[in-house]
Design an enzyme around this catalytic site. Structure first.
Site, short mmCIF file in Angstrom:
data_model
loop_
_atom_site.label_atom_id
_atom_site.label_comp_id
_atom_site.label_asym_id
_atom_site.label_seq_id
_atom_site.Cartn_x
_atom_site.Cartn_y
_atom_site.Cartn_z
N LYS A 61 1.38 -1.21 0.24
CA LYS A 61 -0.29 0.07 -0.33
C LYS A 61 0.51 0.99 -0.24
CE LYS A 61 -3.95 2.14 2.57
NZ LYS A 61 -3.20 3.61 2.19
N ASP A 117 2.00 5.23 0.07
CA ASP A 117 0.98 6.63 0.52
C ASP A 117 1.62 8.01 0.59
OD1 ASP A 117 -0.37 7.93 3.15
OD2 ASP A 117 1.79 8.22 4.12
#
Length: 347
Positions: free
Chosen positions: A63, A65
């Site tokens: 993931k 950011d």
């Protein structure tokens, strides 16, 4: 063994080659079907889950950011669009220039722009500062674009194709790319082991995706996200003045959506340096409001209330029993064009 017959030369000395006169195309003959290129695609979004999925088919990616972007490579040029559809091509010139070298006539790449820290982790605050902060006009020379999906390629809409095939085409398109545009690699292994390892390395979390799914807009459950540390967007509704804290900001007051109203969810007093604190104070002073925009029963002193315009990305560990953020830390302000979803409280 007999010799292979020699081919006749295209041009003979005595007779020049003549092509046949082409007939007009029969109107009844069908054209080669090409899909019109979408001007914009609403992005597929990951659904938050407390733990990795049990389905072993799901693939895993880190993931990121950063800012969700779509790169449109078109005959007329390259466009870099935000999640909300705003054109940020000028803010990511290196990424846009790299897209021109991909060797395709048309394509739409889905991915995320990030700035990496010294450990190779995506850092949202660093990305924000590279762009000059919220509302800044700087061009980011540090940002990288990690592409994780391919929605359109050379006249063909790929959204109905399964994810595994789309990613195969994307990987081929980006093979050898080590510049501003890179392929988001799949992580092989058990989902729980991947998630635990990502948390141990201080990463954001893991995205799990159904490899057989088409590309569908919204949070359909085809994509799932499991976070190591909770991080959401909240409205900044004011700040607490301080003569001790750097920049004069003791803490920022935060609110989430609840139906058509806002609900106070506590404050954050860490995560911003002096320069950022000064910028926040100056911006909030311009948005000052005489009345609090939420029902507030707190006892804080020297509070400056502000119109709920700024959206902050906040990292936190948990919620208290009375609905406040626990161990909150400021990561940066979201741009309005980023179309960030403010956290919504449900009864």
């Amino acid at each position: 063994m007999t010799d292979r017959p020699r081919s006749k030369p295209l041009l003979a000395d005595d007779k020049p080659v003549k092509g046949r006169i082409r007939k007009r195309r029969d109107p009844a003959q069908p054209n080669l079907l090409l899909d019109p290129m979408p001007h914009r695609v609403e992005p597929a979004l990951a659904l938050l889950q407390p733990k990795p999925p049990s389905d072993p088919r799901f693939i895993a990616e880190l993931k990121f950011d950063g800012y969700r972007l779509a790169i449109h490579v078109e005959p007329s040029g390259v466009r870099v669009l935000t999640r909300g559809g705003h054109d940020w091509t000028a803010r990511f010139p290196a990424i846009a220039e790299e897209a021109k070298t991909l060797g395709v006539a048309s394509a739409i790449l889905d991915g995320e722009a990030v700035v990496l820290d010294e450990q190779g982790r995506s850092d949202f605050g660093a990305l924000q500062q590279s762009l000059g902060g919220r509302g800044g006009k700087l061009k980011s020379s540090e940002a990288l674009f990690f592409a994780f999906d391919l929605l359109y390629l050379d006249g063909h809409d790929l959204r109905d194709m399964e994810l595994s095939s789309r990613r195969h085409l994307l990987e081929e398109l980006l093979v050898g790319q080590e510049g501003p545009i890179r392929f988001s690699e799949e992580i092989e292994g058990d989902g729980n082991a991947i998630f635990n390892a990502s948390c141990e390395h201080g990463l954001e979390g893991v995205i799990f995706k159904d490899p057989d799914s088409p590309y569908r807009t919204g949070r359909t459950g085809d994509w799932l996200k499991v976070k190591c540390i909770q991080s959401e967007s909240f409205f900044v509704i004011g700040y607490e003045r301080s003569s001790v804290a750097r920049g004069g900001v003791g803490s920022l007051l935060l609110a989430a959506r609840k139906g058509d109203d806002l609900q106070y969810v506590g404050s954050v007093g860490t995560g911003f340096k002096e320069k950022v604190a000064i910028q926040l104070r100056e911006t909030l002073d311009k948005l000052e409001s005489r009345k609090p925009p939420v029902s507030y029963g707190g006892r804080r002193k020297n509070v400056v209330w502000a119109q709920p315009t700024l959206i902050a990305e906040i990292e936190y560990r948990a919620w208290t029993d009375d609905g406040k953020l626990r161990h909150a830390s400021f990561k940066g302000l979201r741009e309005v064009q980023d179309n960030a979803a403010v956290y919504e409280i449900h009864d």
